[in-house]
Design a protein around this motif. Structure first.
Motif, PDB file in Angstrom:
ATOM      1  N   GLY A  28       0.814  -1.226   0.000  1.00  0.00           N
ATOM      2  CA  GLY A  28       0.000   0.000   0.000  1.00  0.00           C
ATOM      3  C   GLY A  28       0.839   1.264   0.000  1.00  0.00           C
ATOM      4  N   ASN A  29       1.894   1.259  -0.784  1.00  0.00           N
ATOM      5  CA  ASN A  29       2.796   2.412  -0.819  1.00  0.00           C
ATOM      6  C   ASN A  29       2.288   3.477  -1.784  1.00  0.00           C
ATOM      7  OD1 ASN A  29       5.005   4.199  -0.897  1.00  0.00           O
ATOM      8  ND2 ASN A  29       6.498   2.518  -0.734  1.00  0.00           N
ATOM      9  N   SER A  30       2.256   4.693  -1.305  1.00  0.00           N
ATOM     10  CA  SER A  30       2.058   5.873  -2.147  1.00  0.00           C
ATOM     11  C   SER A  30       2.722   7.023  -1.404  1.00  0.00           C
ATOM     12  CB  SER A  30       0.568   6.123  -2.399  1.00  0.00           C
ATOM     13  OG  SER A  30       0.382   7.247  -3.244  1.00  0.00           O
ATOM     14  N   GLY A  31       2.311   8.226  -1.647  1.00  0.00           N
ATOM     15  CA  GLY A  31       2.935   9.325  -0.931  1.00  0.00           C
ATOM     16  C   GLY A  31       2.225  10.633  -1.219  1.00  0.00           C
ATOM     17  N   VAL A  32       2.249  11.498  -0.225  1.00  0.00           N
ATOM     18  CA  VAL A  32       1.718  12.853  -0.368  1.00  0.00           C
ATOM     19  C   VAL A  32       2.926  13.784  -0.397  1.00  0.00           C
ATOM     20  CG1 VAL A  32       0.404  14.669   0.795  1.00  0.00           C
ATOM     21  CG2 VAL A  32      -0.438  12.299   0.813  1.00  0.00           C
ATOM     22  N   TYR A  77       8.393  17.027  -1.169  1.00  0.00           N
ATOM     23  CA  TYR A  77       8.571  16.755   0.257  1.00  0.00           C
ATOM     24  C   TYR A  77       7.518  15.732   0.661  1.00  0.00           C
ATOM     25  CZ  TYR A  77      11.180  21.119  -0.200  1.00  0.00           C
ATOM     26  OH  TYR A  77      12.051  22.095  -0.610  1.00  0.00           O
ATOM     27  N   GLU A  78       7.938  14.474   0.848  1.00  0.00           N
ATOM     28  CA  GLU A  78       6.960  13.391   1.014  1.00  0.00           C
ATOM     29  C   GLU A  78       6.580  13.137   2.471  1.00  0.00           C
ATOM     30  OE1 GLU A  78       8.191   9.378  -0.065  1.00  0.00           O
ATOM     31  OE2 GLU A  78       6.096   8.756  -0.289  1.00  0.00           O
ATOM     32  N   THR A  79       5.285  13.072   2.706  1.00  0.00           N
ATOM     33  CA  THR A  79       4.742  12.393   3.876  1.00  0.00           C
ATOM     34  C   THR A  79       4.337  11.011   3.373  1.00  0.00           C
ATOM     35  OG1 THR A  79       3.934  14.457   4.841  1.00  0.00           O
ATOM     36  CG2 THR A  79       2.948  12.413   5.642  1.00  0.00           C
ATOM     37  N   GLN A  80       4.924   9.980   3.962  1.00  0.00           N
ATOM     38  CA  GLN A  80       4.756   8.628   3.434  1.00  0.00           C
ATOM     39  C   GLN A  80       3.318   8.125   3.581  1.00  0.00           C
ATOM     40  OE1 GLN A  80       5.557   6.386   1.434  1.00  0.00           O
ATOM     41  NE2 GLN A  80       6.969   4.929   2.358  1.00  0.00           N
ATOM     42  N   VAL A  81       2.822   7.527   2.534  1.00  0.00           N
ATOM     43  CA  VAL A  81       1.577   6.759   2.559  1.00  0.00           C
ATOM     44  C   VAL A  81       1.964   5.296   2.405  1.00  0.00           C
ATOM     45  CG1 VAL A  81      -0.531   6.220   1.276  1.00  0.00           C
ATOM     46  CG2 VAL A  81       0.109   8.603   1.679  1.00  0.00           C
ATOM     47  N   LEU A  82       1.579   4.478   3.392  1.00  0.00           N
ATOM     48  CA  LEU A  82       1.954   3.069   3.390  1.00  0.00           C
ATOM     49  C   LEU A  82       1.011   2.345   4.339  1.00  0.00           C
ATOM     50  CD1 LEU A  82       4.357   1.283   2.269  1.00  0.00           C
ATOM     51  CD2 LEU A  82       5.421   1.567   4.510  1.00  0.00           C
ATOM     52  N   LEU A  91       0.845  13.207  -5.792  1.00  0.00           N
ATOM     53  CA  LEU A  91       0.535  11.896  -5.210  1.00  0.00           C
ATOM     54  C   LEU A  91       1.307  10.844  -5.986  1.00  0.00           C
ATOM     55  CD1 LEU A  91      -3.344  12.332  -4.810  1.00  0.00           C
ATOM     56  CD2 LEU A  91      -1.550  12.744  -3.093  1.00  0.00           C
ATOM     57  N   GLN A  92       1.804   9.836  -5.253  1.00  0.00           N
ATOM     58  CA  GLN A  92       2.783   8.918  -5.829  1.00  0.00           C
ATOM     59  C   GLN A  92       2.149   7.636  -6.366  1.00  0.00           C
ATOM     60  OE1 GLN A  92       5.417   7.084  -2.925  1.00  0.00           O
ATOM     61  NE2 GLN A  92       7.169   7.320  -4.298  1.00  0.00           N
ATOM     62  N   ASP A  93       2.563   7.260  -7.548  1.00  0.00           N
ATOM     63  CA  ASP A  93       2.299   5.916  -8.083  1.00  0.00           C
ATOM     64  C   ASP A  93       3.495   5.041  -7.717  1.00  0.00           C
ATOM     65  OD1 ASP A  93       2.041   3.575  -9.503  1.00  0.00           O
ATOM     66  OD2 ASP A  93       2.203   4.520 -11.487  1.00  0.00           O
ATOM     67  N   HIS A  94       3.302   4.228  -6.671  1.00  0.00           N
ATOM     68  CA  HIS A  94       4.372   3.318  -6.250  1.00  0.00           C
ATOM     69  C   HIS A  94       3.977   1.885  -6.610  1.00  0.00           C
ATOM     70  CE1 HIS A  94       7.579   1.567  -3.738  1.00  0.00           C
ATOM     71  NE2 HIS A  94       8.081   2.771  -3.627  1.00  0.00           N
ATOM     72  N   GLY A  95       3.002   1.769  -7.515  1.00  0.00           N
ATOM     73  CA  GLY A  95       2.633   0.446  -8.007  1.00  0.00           C
ATOM     74  C   GLY A  95       1.524  -0.241  -7.219  1.00  0.00           C
TER      75      GLY A  95
HETATM   76 MG    MG Z   1       5.865   6.467  -0.790  1.00  0.00          MG
END
Ligand code: MG
Length: 247
Positions: A115-119, A125-130, A224-228
């Motif tokens: 569930g990886n992404s990111g704001v 400047y990333e706040t991790q989404v996981l 917003l991150q596409d981390h797959g």
């Molecule tokens: Mg991330």
């Protein structure tokens, strides 16, 4: 004397106002938003700028500037793996940012693979989404980490498949020429739990290396991150952070 206060009191240092000055500008009236539930996103405060209202990706583009290719359905957007990160057309600076996100209900993968992404404030400047619900990973990459710099003060993850709520206070860095004259500060709250309290960023987000600042304008897009992974987002809005008498 203003009928609401006093004009025979000392001037508050750094301001033109007396203590209890009745003529000081009144705070603007803002109608509060409504709480989100797991079933339904709430409504933003009356003066918020909506970045995603659940109906379309108008206002979002891919890294190539073309329309964002993520999926929109039932009030949320969802990463379409391989289509890349997306970012707002709008650029903004210091702000109160609200973002809700949800990792897939069937947890797959482990550590950084779940569930990886990111704001990314200002797209860098990333706040991790996981999904770190019963999923350990390196602490400065945990849910809500300032990735590569600060682990969160708590792991406040709800279970996979549940909506999670970020409220982020962002003060961007300031530059004079190439040098950073004021670093960025961020406060992050996840599901009502403080993860970072006005922490000073060391620079932009990087992987496996020390970071530094690279000069940029005082505003930038939200990315917003596409981390797959099939992470969903909804109810994204911000309010500019203003000074006390800016109305
Ligand atoms: Mg991330």
């Amino acid at each position: 004397m203003g009928s609401l206060g006093y004009d025979d009191t000392p001037i508050i240092p750094g301001t033109p106002w007396h203590v209890h000055d009745g003529t000081r500008p009144q705070p603007p009236v803002v109608a509060p938003g409504t709480e989100s539930s797991q079933e339904k996103a709430g409504a933003p405060p009356s003066d918020a700028v909506a970045l995603f209202d659940g109906t379309s990706l108008a206002g979002w583009v891919g890294g190539d500037g073309q329309p964002a290719k993520w999926k929109v359905e039932d009030g949320y957007m969802e990463v379409v793996p391989g289509t890349g990160n997306i970012q707002t057309v709008e650029h903004f600076g210091d702000c109160q940012l609200h973002v809700e996100w949800r990792a897939p209900s069937v947890a797959k993968g482990e550590s950084q693979g779940r569930g990886n992404s990111g704001v990314f404030l200002m797209a860098q400047y990333e706040t991790q989404v996981l999904d770190c619900y019963e999923n350990p990973t390196y602490p400065d990459g945990t849910t809500g980490a300032i990735y590569g710099q600060y682990p969160p003060l708590a792991n406040a993850c709800r279970a996979p498949g549940e909506w999670q709520v970020y409220d982020i206070l962002w003060e961007g860095p300031r530059f004079e020429g190439a040098s950073c004259v004021k670093p960025a500060y961020v406060t992050v709250i996840l599901n009502g739990v403080v993860l970072h309290n006005h922490v000073e960023l060391m620079g932009n987000t990087s992987h496996r290396v020390l970071t530094d600042y690279i000069a940029h304008p005082p505003t930038g897009p939200l990315m917003l991150q596409d981390h797959g992974d099939l992470v969903r987002f909804r109810n994204i809005w911000y309010r500019p952070l203003k000074g006390y008498d800016e109305g």
